[in-house]
Design an enzyme around this catalytic site. Structure first.
Site, PDB file in Angstrom:
ATOM      1  N   GLU A 138     -71.834  91.931  54.517  1.00 40.58           N
ATOM      2  CA  GLU A 138     -71.759  91.438  52.427  1.00 40.58           C
ATOM      3  C   GLU A 138     -71.226  90.245  51.671  1.00 40.58           C
ATOM      4  O   GLU A 138     -72.173  90.013  51.022  1.00 40.58           O
ATOM      5  CB  GLU A 138     -71.439  92.930  51.777  1.00 40.58           C
ATOM      6  CG  GLU A 138     -72.380  93.891  52.495  1.00 40.58           C
ATOM      7  CD  GLU A 138     -74.192  93.857  52.597  1.00 40.58           C
ATOM      8  OE1 GLU A 138     -74.792  93.195  51.916  1.00 40.58           O
ATOM      9  OE2 GLU A 138     -74.457  94.534  53.531  1.00 40.58           O
ATOM     10  N   HIS A 141     -73.246  87.351  51.679  1.00 38.80           N
ATOM     11  CA  HIS A 141     -74.151  87.458  50.421  1.00 38.80           C
ATOM     12  C   HIS A 141     -73.927  87.244  49.560  1.00 38.80           C
ATOM     13  O   HIS A 141     -74.509  85.911  48.653  1.00 38.80           O
ATOM     14  CB  HIS A 141     -74.707  88.842  50.452  1.00 38.80           C
ATOM     15  CG  HIS A 141     -75.754  89.708  50.905  1.00 38.80           C
ATOM     16  ND1 HIS A 141     -77.286  88.361  51.809  1.00 38.80           N
ATOM     17  CD2 HIS A 141     -75.851  90.930  52.184  1.00 38.80           C
ATOM     18  CE1 HIS A 141     -77.544  89.299  52.390  1.00 38.80           C
ATOM     19  NE2 HIS A 141     -77.382  90.575  52.937  1.00 38.80           N
ATOM     20  N   GLU A 188     -81.202  88.099  55.258  1.00 35.94           N
ATOM     21  CA  GLU A 188     -80.148  88.926  56.244  1.00 35.94           C
ATOM     22  C   GLU A 188     -80.063  87.980  57.312  1.00 35.94           C
ATOM     23  O   GLU A 188     -78.851  88.967  57.650  1.00 35.94           O
ATOM     24  CB  GLU A 188     -80.729  89.880  56.479  1.00 35.94           C
ATOM     25  CG  GLU A 188     -81.819  90.934  54.797  1.00 35.94           C
ATOM     26  CD  GLU A 188     -80.397  91.438  54.515  1.00 35.94           C
ATOM     27  OE1 GLU A 188     -79.047  92.171  55.250  1.00 35.94           O
ATOM     28  OE2 GLU A 188     -79.768  91.971  53.767  1.00 35.94           O
TER      29      GLU A 188
END
Length: 353
Positions: A138, A141, A188
């Protein structure tokens, strides 16, 4: 809410000062991001959009109905978060929330300042090192700026449902959503790589993906067998199965779990990963000089290589056509029917030598 990143990791790992997200991004993800970052006024446009998107509502929702991670709440997750930001040299630590949901999931959203959300199902499913890889995923990201596009994807998906009664309007929005989903599936894979850079434990990353697929039954699962599923998925069947694979993945924002595991293992064994671990990687200071055309060439080269080496029946056929293979009609027939290549279907025919 964000806070300054200060604390060193809880155990010693390789750190990557000034690392650019280009170091770990999948080529298709990287080319799209480089192009968007080069657009004049890009940041201004998205800040203007932020008033139209439900970001403020989402922030208030998580603040009011979830648990914010801190030194006082879910302290072990807060330590992992600071650890991940330290390793990837992310200057500000994003706010992180734990929300009640039995489904294992995590996401990074937001336009101005990203926020990370993990579900109780995920926290209860994973052990410390597996969770560390997810937190690193995360943070990856956030470093790449994926949270901006994730927020827009959520907004457009919601909008598509609201205008479903308008045929052309719905089709236009769904075309954009489909394209965004394809890009996001590649993002992803990028974030999985970031998770590995943070955790620096490939087995933990593999275990986490297996648990997401099959639950907390590690004694019943095996990494090699799990990766063999990915091999069978890619190579098995005929063209009909290839088409079904495409249809199955179209509505998804994430690649299939076995595919993610196989892709991550392949990257972990690559020279690119080893160079990063040795301290040789692109720096953020160089991002402004990155060539869009070079990035697209790298992406095109990656896809060409993927087609060339793929065992998927459709990709093999595409490769054959690109290579000028003859007897296209016969190949199509055999691929769709599952017949052996070079075997005739008429009476009295004999197989080619």
């Amino acid at each position: 809410m964000t806070e300054s990143q200060e604390q060193a990791p809880s155990r010693r790992r390789q750190r990557f000062p000034d690392i650019s997200s280009r170091a770990y991004e999948h080529p298709a993800d990287r080319s799209a991001l480089v192009a968007l970052r080069k657009l004049t006024g890009f940041d201004t446009v998205f800040k203007a959009l932020s008033g139209l998107l439900p970001e403020r509502s989402l922030r208030l929702l998580f603040l009011s109905d979830s648990v914010r991670v801190s030194d006082a709440q879910f302290a072990h997750l807060h330590s992992m978060l600071r650890d991940a930001c330290y390793i990837l040299d992310l200057e500000k630590v994003p706010a992180m929330y734990v929300t009640q949901d039995p489904r294992p999931n995590a996401m990074c959203i937001g336009l101005d300042e990203p926020i990370i959300v993990v579900t109780t199902g995920l926290v209860e499913l994973l052990d410390e090192e597996e969770m560390r890889a997810v937190v690193g995923h995360e943070v990856g990201h956030a470093l790449s700026g994926h949270s901006v596009y994730r927020t827009i994807l959520l907004f457009l998906t919601s909008l598509a449902l609201k205008v479903a009664w308008i045929p052309l309007g719905n089709m236009a929005i769904m075309a954009i959503v489909t394209a965004l989903r394809e890009w996001f599936r590649k993002s992803e894979l990028s974030a999985d790589r970031a998770g590995l850079l943070v955790g620096q434990d490939l087995q933990a990353s593999m275990r986490g993906l297996m648990k997401i697929a099959g639950g907390n039954h590690l004694h019943e699962m095996n990494v090699d067998a799990f990766l063999a599923q990915a091999e069978e998925y890619e190579a098995g069947g005929d063209l009909r199965d290839s088409v079904l694979k495409i249809l199955n993945v179209l509505p998804r924002s994430h690649p299939f779990t076995t595919v993610r595991a196989a892709e991550l293992k392949k990257w972990a064994e690559s020279r690119d990963y080893q160079r990063i671990m040795d301290g040789h990687y692109p720096r953020r200071a160089e991002d402004k000089d990155t060539s869009v055309s070079d990035s697209f060439r790298e992406s095109a080269s990656h896809y060409a290589e993927s087609v060339r080496t793929s065992k998927d029946p459709l990709m093999k056929l595409v490769g054959d056509i690109a290579g000028g293979a003859g007897d296209l009609g016969g190949r199509l027939r055999d691929k769709f029917t599952g017949g052996a290549p070079g075997t005739g279907t008429g009476g009295g025919g004999t197989p080619d030598a």
